[in-house]
Every structure is written in structure tokens, then in C-alpha cells.
Design a protein around this motif. Structure first.
Motif, PDB file in Angstrom:
ATOM      1  N   LEU A  48       0.826  -1.208   0.000  1.00  0.00           N
ATOM      2  CA  LEU A  48       0.000   0.000   0.000  1.00  0.00           C
ATOM      3  C   LEU A  48       0.860   1.258   0.000  1.00  0.00           C
ATOM      4  O   LEU A  48       0.514   2.264  -0.640  1.00  0.00           O
ATOM      5  N   GLN A  49       1.981   1.224   0.696  1.00  0.00           N
ATOM      6  CA  GLN A  49       2.868   2.385   0.711  1.00  0.00           C
ATOM      7  C   GLN A  49       3.415   2.688  -0.683  1.00  0.00           C
ATOM      8  O   GLN A  49       3.455   3.852  -1.099  1.00  0.00           O
ATOM      9  N   ARG A  50       3.837   1.654  -1.395  1.00  0.00           N
ATOM     10  CA  ARG A  50       4.378   1.877  -2.739  1.00  0.00           C
ATOM     11  C   ARG A  50       3.306   2.374  -3.697  1.00  0.00           C
ATOM     12  O   ARG A  50       3.538   3.297  -4.493  1.00  0.00           O
ATOM     13  N   ALA A  51       2.121   1.759  -3.635  1.00  0.00           N
ATOM     14  CA  ALA A  51       1.033   2.216  -4.516  1.00  0.00           C
ATOM     15  C   ALA A  51       0.610   3.638  -4.160  1.00  0.00           C
ATOM     16  O   ALA A  51       0.352   4.465  -5.047  1.00  0.00           O
ATOM     17  N   GLY A  52       0.547   3.943  -2.858  1.00  0.00           N
ATOM     18  CA  GLY A  52       0.200   5.293  -2.437  1.00  0.00           C
ATOM     19  C   GLY A  52       1.240   6.312  -2.846  1.00  0.00           C
ATOM     20  O   GLY A  52       0.909   7.437  -3.248  1.00  0.00           O
ATOM     21  N   SER A  53       2.512   5.918  -2.759  1.00  0.00           N
ATOM     22  CA  SER A  53       3.595   6.806  -3.194  1.00  0.00           C
ATOM     23  C   SER A  53       3.473   7.115  -4.678  1.00  0.00           C
ATOM     24  O   SER A  53       3.613   8.276  -5.110  1.00  0.00           O
ATOM     25  N   LEU A  54       3.185   6.109  -5.468  1.00  0.00           N
ATOM     26  CA  LEU A  54       3.028   6.304  -6.908  1.00  0.00           C
ATOM     27  C   LEU A  54       1.823   7.195  -7.208  1.00  0.00           C
ATOM     28  O   LEU A  54       1.865   8.065  -8.086  1.00  0.00           O
ATOM     29  N   LEU A  55       0.746   6.980  -6.471  1.00  0.00           N
ATOM     30  CA  LEU A  55      -0.464   7.781  -6.648  1.00  0.00           C
ATOM     31  C   LEU A  55      -0.183   9.261  -6.388  1.00  0.00           C
ATOM     32  O   LEU A  55      -0.553  10.134  -7.187  1.00  0.00           O
ATOM     33  N   VAL A  56       0.508   9.562  -5.296  1.00  0.00           N
ATOM     34  CA  VAL A  56       0.782  10.953  -4.941  1.00  0.00           C
ATOM     35  C   VAL A  56       1.784  11.576  -5.915  1.00  0.00           C
ATOM     36  O   VAL A  56       1.645  12.752  -6.295  1.00  0.00           O
ATOM     37  N   GLN A  57       2.772  10.798  -6.335  1.00  0.00           N
ATOM     38  CA  GLN A  57       3.731  11.325  -7.313  1.00  0.00           C
ATOM     39  C   GLN A  57       3.029  11.775  -8.588  1.00  0.00           C
ATOM     40  O   GLN A  57       3.328  12.836  -9.142  1.00  0.00           O
ATOM     41  N   ARG A  58       2.116  10.962  -9.065  1.00  0.00           N
ATOM     42  CA  ARG A  58       1.421  11.300 -10.308  1.00  0.00           C
ATOM     43  C   ARG A  58       0.469  12.469 -10.130  1.00  0.00           C
ATOM     44  O   ARG A  58       0.261  13.257 -11.057  1.00  0.00           O
ATOM     45  N   LEU A  59      -0.117  12.576  -8.950  1.00  0.00           N
ATOM     46  CA  LEU A  59      -0.983  13.724  -8.690  1.00  0.00           C
ATOM     47  C   LEU A  59      -0.174  15.013  -8.650  1.00  0.00           C
ATOM     48  O   LEU A  59      -0.613  16.051  -9.149  1.00  0.00           O
TER      49      LEU A  59
END
Length: 625
Positions: free
Chosen positions: A339-350
């Protein structure tokens, strides 16, 4: 004579075949006709001889040696007639075929065109009209958002307006000096089975930590109950890092992953060790647990809290236990690496950046922050978008709408639909409605109705956010679907969800697990430049707001409208001007932004500026709390 006759007819047949007109069909017709005539000519003398009669020379209509010219002329006439008839028949056949093909194609095109027209009409008929409750205000807001951002604004859109917020710092972190671990010899084991979704369960876990410390007991790693609403089988270890949680809290509470074998076989309900939410008051004082639960624990060595939703209060909890509660919520509960990696990717793209630098990011992602450069090849959703974004928690799911007992402009069909939902999911509430009358208008005037997407958009436009604002929408399925959401997208077209930002393969590990998907929403909302709340009763809004206060260092503003005051403003829609509406909405939101310690009776999870959780630096460098 017979040989001459046959020879002559054969010669005429060949001559007519080579000179016949009318194409292939005419040629065949002439050849067949000439052959039959030749056979008749040869057959006539033979039949006469058989009858004992000699043919007469020059007989009228007979065929003799002197009739060669007549015979050739007749053959030519006959062949010409047959040829012409063949050509006429062939042309007629071709014309009929062409007409048939044209008619068939025209009929097919007509049918197809009618089908497309009917399909288009069906689509138009089946596409529900957008559901608008405040048409006049929406029209004014549509004009205003195009001007927002082009004029100087006195409202802080992306920053905390009060510098006092930066004077508050986290104080519930683990002590720098290691304390002694709790004694293994205690009063027994505390087991909880938490109900609700991700955020209700998070609150239950931290409340259980406090109760275990209060009763001098060992906490068994919490279990999560399956909910017919959330439909998620996830357990603690699927969402949070078990070992990190146990190790971080080891100096405060002893935590084990399961009951010892001699207690696992017990029927806890039968021996009286099961405690439900009916047995404990909502937001109970610590003394109630000592009085009613401790004797059971001492007698049976184990107590099972079933449900455990909001069973521990706030005001009467001692500072050292309040600190323990905040340490659990703000430090010990870390999402699993996936979840941390997916969340990190989500925020980076935002954000359209590839490096995380804030304190919030460190708390959310730890060592699992992805450092891959952002590019359009990785993901092209929202390409070219701004580097900052607003997160909007749109709490307008069907369960929330049904439970509110409010009406949202859908008429009788909406009332029947929501009542049917209550009958299935909230039977006690449905029974109460049959025996009592609840006024939807009164519910709205008391601020008990969740904000619609349209009402949320009106607030953002009144605050001055321009049309180009990039908005991340958190939440489940919006009740009413696209027609209900359309007034908001008319004002702010740059709306995205996690499904828009992450690919299907990136979301696949969390599909069909609502709590894990809610964890991604938690991360995106906590990391946002601005977080907008639409429902004060939502656990996600409450926890994210508190998380941003605690870890935001005074640089994580939250927009929190007062629904009761907002309902009063909307009630004047028919006469209020846009300037008046904008002024009153801004005053309403600014009041919540004012920095102050947690008011009495308020949740420490939402407002952690309280002794044991946060400290405030004074002007002389001292720190209170």
C-alpha cells in the motif's frame, strides 16, 4: 435427297450460329432453334416414304430441291426473331436484377438508419438529466469560477491562514530512552473484533491499546469483522505492518499475535467473557471499564470485545493514556509496503513530481517511497496537470444518504429507493420511521444532511478556487451516479480518482478489498495541498484531518464547512447575491481554520492539539502540554 437435305440444314445452322446477334445468350438461342428446324426438314420426306407417298415438286409449303432460297430466308427470319427475343429477355432479366439490388440496398440502408436513430433516441431517453437543487446559485458559480484566479484574492487558497498552527508540534512519539517492557504477568488477554470499515477499525485498534494498558492486560492482535456493507475480508496484517506495530508499542502494551492454546478452545460467550457494544456505553469513561470489564478479565483470564465501536471517551482519559492513544494512531500504524508503494506512486502522479520531501510523506511511506522519474510513459492520465491538488472527500454514498433521512430532489422515486435500502441495511431505523414522522426539511436545517456534489462545488467556487483546479475525489460510489456528479464537473472538470491515476494492473492487488482501496484514499487525502471535508461525521475525514494537523507542521490546510450554517445560507438562495453568498461561505470556513486546543467532547483523532498528543511552543521557547 435425304443427304442433301440434312447437309443443307446443317450448313444453314452453322451460318446462322456465326452471324447471330445479341451476345452469348442470343447465340445459344439461335443455335438451338436452327438444329430443331434441320431435324424437321430431314424428318418430313422420311415419313412420306413410310406412307408410300412421293413428295410433290413445287408444292405449296413443301420442301423440294427448288425451295432452297425460301428455306434460307425463313431460317434467317426465324433466327433473327429468336435472337431479338433472347436479347429482350436477357435485358429484362438484367434490369430486374439491378432494380432488385437497388431496392434491397435502399431498404437495408433505411433499416440501418432507422436503427441508429432509434438507438440515439434510446440513449437520449435513458440518459438521466443532471440532478440540480440550486439552479440559480449554480448559474452564478459557473460564471464565477472562470474569473477565479484572475483577480487578487484575500482568501488563502493553498495555505494555513494562521501562523499559530506552526507552533504546535507532535509530542506522542516514542521516547528516546528505552523504557522497561510491561510485565508478562498481568490480568489476562484482551481480544477485539472490530466492526465497520478501515477508519472505524483504526479507531477501535487504538482504543483497545488504551484499554489494555488501563486494565494491565496483554492485547491480542486485533481482528476485523466482515461487514455486509464493506464486503471486505481483509485482516490487520493485510493493511498494517504487524511487526512494526508490536515493536513500536512494546514499551507501553504487551501485544501478541494470538491467544495461548489453553484459551483458544474456550467458548468465550458461554463463559461470559464476550462484551458487546450493548454492554459498554458509547464513549465510556475509563472507570466503566475498570468496574464492569476488569472483574471478568480477572476471573476468566480473557475478554473479547465484539464490535468495539467508539466505546472509549476522550475528556476523562488521563494524559498518559491519551498519549498512548495518539502514539498508536499517528506513529504505530503503518500501512503494509504494497500500500505504501502504490500510495507513493499515486501521490507522485498527482503532484507530477518524482521526489517526496515532506514530513507527511515520510510518515505515510517510510522507506517505501518510489523514486522513479515521472514521465508520460509511466502514466498519461491528467498529463500536464498542476503540481498541487485539492483532495475532496465526497461522502455521498447510498448508505450515508439513506441513513440521513434527508431528501435530495429526486422525488417519490428517490424516497422509495432509499426506504428500500433502509429496510435491508438499517431495519431498526426503518421500523422507527414507520412509527414516527421525520421532517427532511428539519434534518437539513439542523445540518444533518450530507453535502451533494453540487453543494460542494458551490463552496469551492465561493472560496475562489479557479475552474482549472486539479481535484482528487475520494469516496465510494456517488449516489445518483453521473447525473448527480455532473453539476460539480461543470464547475471543475479536472476531477480524478485513484482509478484514473493508477492503472488497472497497479490496482489489481487491492481490487475487491474496500479497506485497502480506502487506504489509498487516506494517503491521497493526507498528502494533498488542501483537504476539503463534506461530512463532519465521516471517520475518514476525521482521521485525515487529525493526521494533517499532527504531521502537517502547520502547512496542511483543511476546509471544513459548518453544515448547519451552510443550510441557512442555501435557504436564502432565491434572494442572495453571489457576493453575499461568497462572503458568508468564506466566514464559515475561516472559523474552522482558527487554531485552538481541542474543545471539550471532541475527538482526539480529529483534533490532536491536546495534552499528551501535541505540544505548543511559547514565545520564550518553553513548551506547554
Amino acid at each position: 435427297m435425304e443427304g442433301a437435305c440434312c447437309s443443307s440444314s446443317s450448313s444453314a445452322s452453322v451460318a446462322m450460329a456465326t452471324t447471330g446477334q445479341g451476345g452469348r445468350g442470343g447465340e445459344v438461342g439461335i443455335r438451338v432453334g436452327a438444329t430443331n428446324i434441320g431435324r424437321l426438314r430431314c424428318a418430313a420426306p422420311a415419313s412420306a416414304r413410310q406412307q408410300g407417298k412421293q413428295p410433290q415438286h413445287g408444292a405449296r409449303g413443301g420442301f423440294g430441291s427448288g425451295g432452297g432460297v425460301v428455306t434460307s430466308w425463313h431460317l434467317r427470319v426465324f433466327a433473327a426473331v429468336v435472337g431479338v427475343m433472347g436479347c429482350v429477355l436477357l435485358a429484362a432479366s438484367l434490369a430486374m436484377s439491378a432494380l432488385h439490388q437497388v431496392h434491397f440496398r435502399n431498404a437495408a440502408i433505411s433499416r440501418n438508419f432507422r436503427g441508429l436513430q432509434e438507438l440515439k433516441q434510446n440513449i437520449v431517453r435513458r440518459e438521466p438529466a443532471e440532478q440540480i437543487m440550486h439552479a440559480r446559485l449554480l448559474q452564478m458559480a459557473t460564471s464565477a469560477v472562470t474569473k477565479n484566479g484572475s483577480e487578487s484574492e484575500d482568501f488563502a487558497l493553498w495555505e494555513e491562514p494562521y501562523k499559530q498552527a506552526r507552533k504546535w508540534t507532535p509530542c506522542a512519539a516514542k521516547h528516546s530512552l528505552a523504557d522497561e517492557e510491561p510485565d508478562e504477568i498481568n490480568n489476562g488477554f484482551i481480544l477485539i473484533s472490530a466492526n465497520g470499515g478501515l477508519n472505524q477499525q483504526r479507531v477501535a485498534v487504538c482504543n483497545a491499546v488504551v484499554v489494555a494498558a488501563l486494565l494491565n492486560a496483554t492485547l491480542v492482535l486485533p481482528r476485523f469483522l466482515y461487514s455486509s456493507v464493506w464486503k471486505d475480508t481483509s485482516q490487520f496484517g493485510d493493511i498494517y505492518q504487524e511487526d512494526y506495530f508490536v515493536n513500536y508499542m512494546k514499551n507501553d502494551v504487551r501485544i501478541v499475535k494470538e491467544l495461548p492454546p489453553h484459551l483458544q478452545s474456550l467458548d468465550l460467550e458461554a463463559i461470559g467473557s464476550q462484551v458487546t457494544d450493548m454492554d459498554i456505553s458509547k464513549e465510556a469513561e475509563p472507570s466503566e471499564f475498570v468496574k464492569s470489564v476488569l472483574p471478568i478479565l480477572q476471573q476468566n483470564g480473557v475478554v473479547h470485545f465484539l464490535g468495539f465501536g467508539n466505546r472509549l471517551g476522550f475528556d476523562s482519559v488521563p494524559v498518559h493514556l491519551q498519549r498512548l492513544r495518539c502514539r498508536c494512531n499517528f506513529h504505530a500504524l503503518k500501512f503494509v509496503p504494497e500500500l505504501q508503494r502504490a500510495g507513493s506512486l499515486l501521490v507522485q502522479r498527482l503532484r507530477k513530481v518524482n521526489a517526496m520531501q515532506t514530513e507527511m510523506d515520510k510518515q505515510l511511506f517510510g522507506n517505501n517511497m518510489l523514486d522513479t522519474a515521472f514521465s508520460a510513459e509511466n502514466h498519461d492520465a491528467g498529463g500536464g496537470g498542476p503540481s498541487r491538488y485539492l483532495a475532496l472527500h465526497m461522502r455521498f454514498e447510498e448508505d450515508m444518504v439513506a441513513y440521513s433521512l434527508c431528501e435530495f430532489g429526486g422525488g417519490e422515486e428517490e424516497r422509495r429507493e432509499l426506504q428500500a435500502y433502509r429496510e435491508t441495511h438499517f431495519p431498526a431505523l426503518a421500523t422507527r420511521l414507520r412509527n414516527a414522522t421525520v421532517s427532511p426539511e428539519e434534518q437539513r436545517s439542523l445540518g444533518r444532511c450530507p453535502l451533494t456534489p453540487e453543494e460542494s462545488g458551490l463552496i469551492l467556487s465561493a472560496l475562489g478556487y479557479p475552474r482549472r483546479t486539479f481535484i482528487y475525489v475520494a469516496g465510494s460510489q456517488i449516489y445518483g451516479g453521473a447525473p448527480r456528479l455532473r453539476p460539480l464537473t461543470r464547475l471543475y472538470p479536472n476531477l480524478v480518482t485513484k482509478e484514473d491515476i493508477l492503472t488497472a494492473s497497479e490496482l489489481a492487488p487491492f481490487k475487491n478489498f474496500s479497506s485497502r482501496l480506502a487506504a489509498l484514499d487516506f494517503i491521497a487525502c493526507a498528502s494533498a495541498d488542501v483537504f476539503a471535508v463534506t461530512d463532519s461525521g465521516s471517520q475518514l475525514s476525521s482521521l485525515v484531518s487529525g493526521f494533517r494537523i499532527y504531521h502537517g507542521r502547520g502547512r496542511a490546510p483543511t476546509l471544513h464547512p459548518n453544515r448547519k450554517r451552510y443550510a441557512q445560507v442555501l435557504a436564502e438562495e432565491g434572494s442572495i447575491a453571489w457576493g453575499g453568498f461568497r462572503k458568508r461561505v468564506r466566514q464559515m470556513v475561516e472559523e474552522y481554520k482558527r487554531v485552538s486546543p481541542r474543545p471539550r467532547g471532541r475527538s482526539v483523532y480529529r483534533q490532536p492539539r491536546t495534552p499528551g498528543c501535541m505540544c505548543r511552543a511559547a514565545g520564550d521557547g518553553s513548551v506547554d502540554f
